[in-house]
Design a protein around this motif. Structure first.
Motif, mmCIF file in Angstrom:
data_model
loop_
_atom_site.group_PDB
_atom_site.id
_atom_site.type_symbol
_atom_site.label_atom_id
_atom_site.label_comp_id
_atom_site.label_asym_id
_atom_site.label_seq_id
_atom_site.Cartn_x
_atom_site.Cartn_y
_atom_site.Cartn_z
ATOM 1 N N UNK A 179 31.479 -11.004 -5.054
ATOM 2 C CA UNK A 179 30.720 -12.381 -5.334
ATOM 3 C C UNK A 179 31.123 -13.074 -6.394
ATOM 4 N N UNK A 180 31.369 -12.159 -7.582
ATOM 5 C CA UNK A 180 32.017 -12.829 -8.722
ATOM 6 C C UNK A 180 33.390 -13.476 -8.386
ATOM 7 N N UNK A 181 34.110 -13.093 -7.498
ATOM 8 C CA UNK A 181 35.402 -13.673 -7.403
ATOM 9 C C UNK A 181 35.124 -15.000 -6.594
ATOM 10 N N UNK A 182 34.326 -14.863 -5.542
ATOM 11 C CA UNK A 182 34.117 -16.193 -4.890
ATOM 12 C C UNK A 182 33.304 -17.313 -5.851
ATOM 13 N N UNK A 183 32.589 -16.773 -6.717
ATOM 14 C CA UNK A 183 31.920 -18.021 -7.597
ATOM 15 C C UNK A 183 33.007 -18.427 -8.370
ATOM 16 N N UNK A 184 33.832 -17.638 -9.039
ATOM 17 C CA UNK A 184 35.147 -18.067 -9.990
ATOM 18 C C UNK A 184 36.020 -18.919 -9.186
ATOM 19 N N UNK A 185 36.451 -18.686 -7.920
ATOM 20 C CA UNK A 185 37.124 -19.513 -6.986
ATOM 21 C C UNK A 185 36.541 -20.792 -6.705
ATOM 22 N N UNK A 186 35.299 -20.678 -6.437
ATOM 23 C CA UNK A 186 34.604 -22.029 -6.028
ATOM 24 C C UNK A 186 34.533 -23.118 -7.049
ATOM 25 N N UNK A 187 34.364 -22.397 -8.145
ATOM 26 C CA UNK A 187 34.205 -23.135 -9.646
ATOM 27 C C UNK A 187 35.630 -24.105 -9.726
ATOM 28 N N UNK A 188 36.719 -23.543 -9.271
ATOM 29 C CA UNK A 188 38.011 -24.133 -9.314
ATOM 30 C C UNK A 188 38.293 -25.102 -8.135
ATOM 31 N N UNK A 189 37.422 -25.122 -7.030
ATOM 32 C CA UNK A 189 37.764 -26.029 -5.915
ATOM 33 C C UNK A 189 36.736 -27.199 -5.709
ATOM 34 N N UNK A 190 37.129 -28.183 -5.042
ATOM 35 C CA UNK A 190 36.189 -29.285 -5.002
ATOM 36 C C UNK A 190 34.794 -28.554 -4.239
ATOM 37 N N UNK A 191 33.799 -29.298 -4.536
ATOM 38 C CA UNK A 191 32.452 -28.893 -4.090
ATOM 39 C C UNK A 191 32.012 -29.398 -2.849
ATOM 40 N N UNK A 192 33.088 -29.094 -1.856
ATOM 41 C CA UNK A 192 33.019 -29.621 -0.603
ATOM 42 C C UNK A 192 31.687 -29.208 0.310
ATOM 43 N N UNK A 193 31.360 -29.965 1.155
ATOM 44 C CA UNK A 193 30.202 -29.367 2.094
ATOM 45 C C UNK A 193 30.796 -28.286 2.852
ATOM 46 N N UNK A 194 30.022 -27.413 3.080
ATOM 47 C CA UNK A 194 30.243 -26.010 4.087
ATOM 48 C C UNK A 194 29.135 -26.118 5.025
#
Length: 200
Positions: A179-194
């Motif tokens: 979950x920490x990895x997902x959160x960190x990676x998502x912070x560096x990605x566009x906040x696109x719709x899932x």
């Protein structure tokens, strides 16, 4: 964007909100056996098992098909997006469970009945669940989660989004490192719709 109701079957969230929605729980591999998932069934009895259904759906150039869904070796092309490799013929391809079977077991599938595990292992209801990729990339990935393995840099955000969608689709958890990895990676990605379509 308004958060979906807990019972909503289909919903959409920005990536970071979707990651936040994945429950955190410890993982336990006790009792795991790949055979408990029963892969590659022919659910619609058309002669094509799950593996061949994925190959046909994801082909860039369609392979030759004879008889009851026999794919002629050396025909058809596929793009393995984990490593950006174009493959001719199916011999060098594996069908990857985006969230591996062992990871699913650790994250909640150990409590499922056989029917639900079989449906997970053969999930054709969401095109992100099963992927035709090079055997090399699939074996490098093995049963690792996003804290342990990622595809090439160009598609990491795609991978994180799809991983999150499949976890939510099946009500699976993530351990703290994941979950920490997902959160960190998502912070560096566009906040696109899932887009999430929950499994029955």
């Amino acid at each position: 964007m308004t958060a979906p109701a807990a019972h909503a079957k289909n919903y959409t969230l920005p990536l970071r909100s979707a990651v936040d929605r994945v429950p955190v729980a410890d993982e336990d591999r006790t009792g795991y056996d790949r055979d408990l998932f029963h892969i590659w069934i022919d659910a619609d009895r058309d002669g094509c098992d799950t593996r061949r259904e994925v190959l046909l759906a994801e082909a860039v150039t369609a392979p030759e098909v004879t008889g009851r869904c026999r794919l002629t070796e050396g025909t058809g092309t596929w793009l393995s997006w984990y490593d950006d490799v174009e493959v001719t013929g199916q011999r060098r391809l594996d069908i990857d469970h985006l969230v591996p079977l062992a990871e699913a077991w650790d994250s909640g599938a150990s409590a499922w009945n056989f029917d639900r595990r079989e449906r997970y292992a053969n999930d054709l209801g969401d095109s992100r669940a099963l992927l035709a990729v090079t055997d090399r990339s699939n074996r490098q990935k093995s049963d690792q989660d996003v804290a342990e393995w990622l595809p090439i840099d160009d598609v990491v955000c795609h991978y994180v989004s799809d991983w999150t969608a499949i976890k939510l689709r099946w009500g699976l958890t993530a351990d703290r490192a994941e979950h920490t990895a997902l959160t960190s990676l998502a912070e560096g990605c566009p906040n696109t719709p899932v887009h999430v379509s929950t499994a029955d």
